[in-house]
Design a protein around this motif. Structure first.
Motif, mmCIF file in Angstrom:
data_model
loop_
_atom_site.group_PDB
_atom_site.id
_atom_site.type_symbol
_atom_site.label_atom_id
_atom_site.label_comp_id
_atom_site.label_asym_id
_atom_site.label_seq_id
_atom_site.Cartn_x
_atom_site.Cartn_y
_atom_site.Cartn_z
ATOM 1 N N ARG A 45 -49.324 34.846 40.946
ATOM 2 C CA ARG A 45 -49.573 33.419 41.048
ATOM 3 C C ARG A 45 -48.257 32.725 41.419
ATOM 4 N NH1 ARG A 45 -52.437 35.313 36.835
ATOM 5 N NH2 ARG A 45 -50.798 34.832 35.328
ATOM 6 N N GLN A 46 -48.366 31.519 41.983
ATOM 7 C CA GLN A 46 -47.181 30.818 42.476
ATOM 8 C C GLN A 46 -46.142 30.622 41.385
ATOM 9 O OE1 GLN A 46 -46.075 29.910 45.355
ATOM 10 N NE2 GLN A 46 -47.813 29.975 46.761
ATOM 11 N N ALA A 47 -46.597 30.216 40.208
ATOM 12 C CA ALA A 47 -45.669 29.946 39.108
ATOM 13 C C ALA A 47 -45.442 31.226 38.321
ATOM 14 C CB ALA A 47 -46.228 28.853 38.197
ATOM 15 N N ARG A 48 -44.357 31.926 38.617
ATOM 16 C CA ARG A 48 -44.026 33.163 37.912
ATOM 17 C C ARG A 48 -43.224 32.846 36.659
ATOM 18 N NH1 ARG A 48 -41.659 36.890 42.898
ATOM 19 N NH2 ARG A 48 -43.652 37.278 43.967
ATOM 20 N N THR A 49 -43.621 33.382 35.544
ATOM 21 C CA THR A 49 -42.803 33.258 34.346
ATOM 22 C C THR A 49 -41.594 34.177 34.484
ATOM 23 O OG1 THR A 49 -43.899 35.064 33.163
ATOM 24 C CG2 THR A 49 -44.905 32.867 32.991
ATOM 25 N N PRO A 50 -40.526 33.955 33.706
ATOM 26 C CA PRO A 50 -39.367 34.858 33.773
ATOM 27 C C PRO A 50 -39.742 36.318 33.497
ATOM 28 C CG PRO A 50 -38.795 32.852 32.594
ATOM 29 C CD PRO A 50 -40.273 32.801 32.814
ATOM 30 N N THR A 51 -40.691 36.525 32.598
ATOM 31 C CA THR A 51 -41.103 37.891 32.280
ATOM 32 C C THR A 51 -41.811 38.543 33.459
ATOM 33 O OG1 THR A 51 -41.362 37.225 29.962
ATOM 34 C CG2 THR A 51 -42.361 39.306 30.614
ATOM 35 N N VAL A 52 -42.712 37.810 34.095
ATOM 36 C CA VAL A 52 -43.385 38.336 35.290
ATOM 37 C C VAL A 52 -42.357 38.573 36.392
ATOM 38 C CG1 VAL A 52 -45.010 37.786 37.147
ATOM 39 C CG2 VAL A 52 -45.633 37.340 34.762
ATOM 40 N N GLY A 53 -41.391 37.666 36.532
ATOM 41 C CA GLY A 53 -40.348 37.836 37.533
ATOM 42 C C GLY A 53 -39.550 39.112 37.328
ATOM 43 N N ALA A 54 -39.283 39.453 36.068
ATOM 44 C CA ALA A 54 -38.547 40.691 35.777
ATOM 45 C C ALA A 54 -39.348 41.922 36.182
ATOM 46 C CB ALA A 54 -38.209 40.753 34.287
ATOM 47 N N ALA A 96 -46.827 30.009 30.982
ATOM 48 C CA ALA A 96 -45.372 29.946 31.117
ATOM 49 C C ALA A 96 -44.715 29.558 29.797
ATOM 50 C CB ALA A 96 -44.995 28.942 32.206
ATOM 51 N N ALA A 97 -45.314 28.604 29.093
ATOM 52 C CA ALA A 97 -44.760 28.179 27.807
ATOM 53 C C ALA A 97 -44.772 29.314 26.795
ATOM 54 C CB ALA A 97 -45.554 26.986 27.273
ATOM 55 N N ALA A 98 -45.872 30.045 26.725
ATOM 56 C CA ALA A 98 -45.975 31.161 25.774
ATOM 57 C C ALA A 98 -44.936 32.231 26.085
ATOM 58 C CB ALA A 98 -47.379 31.757 25.827
#
Length: 305
Positions: A279-288, A78-80
């Motif tokens: 995965r449960q924690a979606r990054t903004p990029t994955v969410g898009a 997520a940080a990356a």
């Protein structure tokens, strides 16, 4: 200080069960994996693995470390992603997607096209894969999104730490050659096709299990499975050219398929659910990416009626 790459190695060994399998999945040699784990054991001051025959399993300390590794690795990803987005001034970075064939054609490909127009800094890396092989890759952070399927009465396991949402629901159709005597019927009784040869996906797949169950429970016969392939386009071609039958979902036969007809069951029937898994924690990029897959699935569902 524990290095994240060593935590990845430990988690891979835990999931794969052997050093050799973990090394193969990571692109390392078995000796390199052993060295990484030996270093990790020195860093934490406790043994992490124990031998069980030819396999290995985690010690209690190893299980504790793997449990924390999931959260640490999720946070690092997520940080990356967020740093890349800030640096680019927009969403950016790679997102790895896996899908079965018909979803790849009808959902993933249109979503990738739209993403290239709307979010050009997102790099989608897509591969064809069945759910059985892709779920472990998703859990190991080697994939970010999985487009999977589940047939009625064949529920898949729900894995902790993964988030699932329905993309579309569809029906299974009886597919016959256009010149079959029953091709002109509006609906077909599966029992009337007991003598037909069948084209089916490979054993061990959800489609194969669905086909056997439908023929036995709805049709009342044991199917003559003569042609097998996990490529639905091959199954369609075998129907067209050999006179075989197939049970295929709308996502496959709801588009132009010359030389064959697709008819609903006269009685009973089977449905299929196409879902998105992350995965449960979606990054903004994955969410898009998920948003575009969701839109593409909706468009496919509307086209299928």
């Amino acid at each position: 200080m524990i290095e994240l790459r060593r935590l990845r190695v430990l988690r891979e060994v835990h999931v794969r069960g052997t050093l050799h399998a973990a090394a193969q999945a990571l692109g390392y040699t078995p000796s390199a994996v052993s060295q990484q784990l030996a270093t990790l054991e020195r860093e934490v001051g406790a043994p992490l693995l124990e031998r069980v025959g030819r396999n290995v399993r985690l010690t209690e300390a190893g299980r504790v470390l793997v449990r924390h590794a999931d959260a640490l690795l999720e946070g690092a990803d997520a940080a990356a992603s967020e740093v890349a987005a800030v640096a680019a001034g927009r969403l950016a970075g790679p997102v790895r997607v896996a899908a079965f064939q018909s979803a790849f054609l009808r959902i993933v490909a249109p979503a990738v096209r739209r993403l290239a127009e709307r979010q050009p800094a997102i790099r989608v890396e897509a591969t064809e894969a069945e759910v059985e092989q892709a779920v472990p890759e998703l859990r190991l952070h080697q994939l970010d999104v999985l487009v999977g399927d589940e047939y009625e009465a064949q529920p898949r396991a729900l894995h902790p730490g993964l988030q699932r949402e329905v993309a579309l629901r569809e029906r299974i159709r009886i597919v016959l050659p256009a010149d079959h005597p029953l091709a002109s019927a509006e609906r077909i009784r599966l029992a009337d096709l007991a003598d037909l040869p069948w084209a089916v996906c490979q054993p061990g797949t959800g489609h194969h299990e669905m086909h056997l169950r439908a023929c036995r429970q709805i049709g009342g016969f044991e199917p003559d499975v003569r042609y097998t392939s996990d490529d639905f386009l091959i199954l369609l071609e075998m129907v067209r050219t050999t006179g075989a039958g197939a049970l295929l979902p709308d996502l496959v036969v709801g588009y132009e398929a010359p030389g064959v007809v697709a008819r609903p069951f006269a009685a009973g029937g089977v449905g299929r659910e196409v879902f998105l898994l992350t995965r449960q924690a979606r990054t903004p990029t994955v969410g898009a990416v998920v948003e575009q897959l969701r839109e593409a699935a909706g468009a496919a569902a509307r086209r299928l009626g």
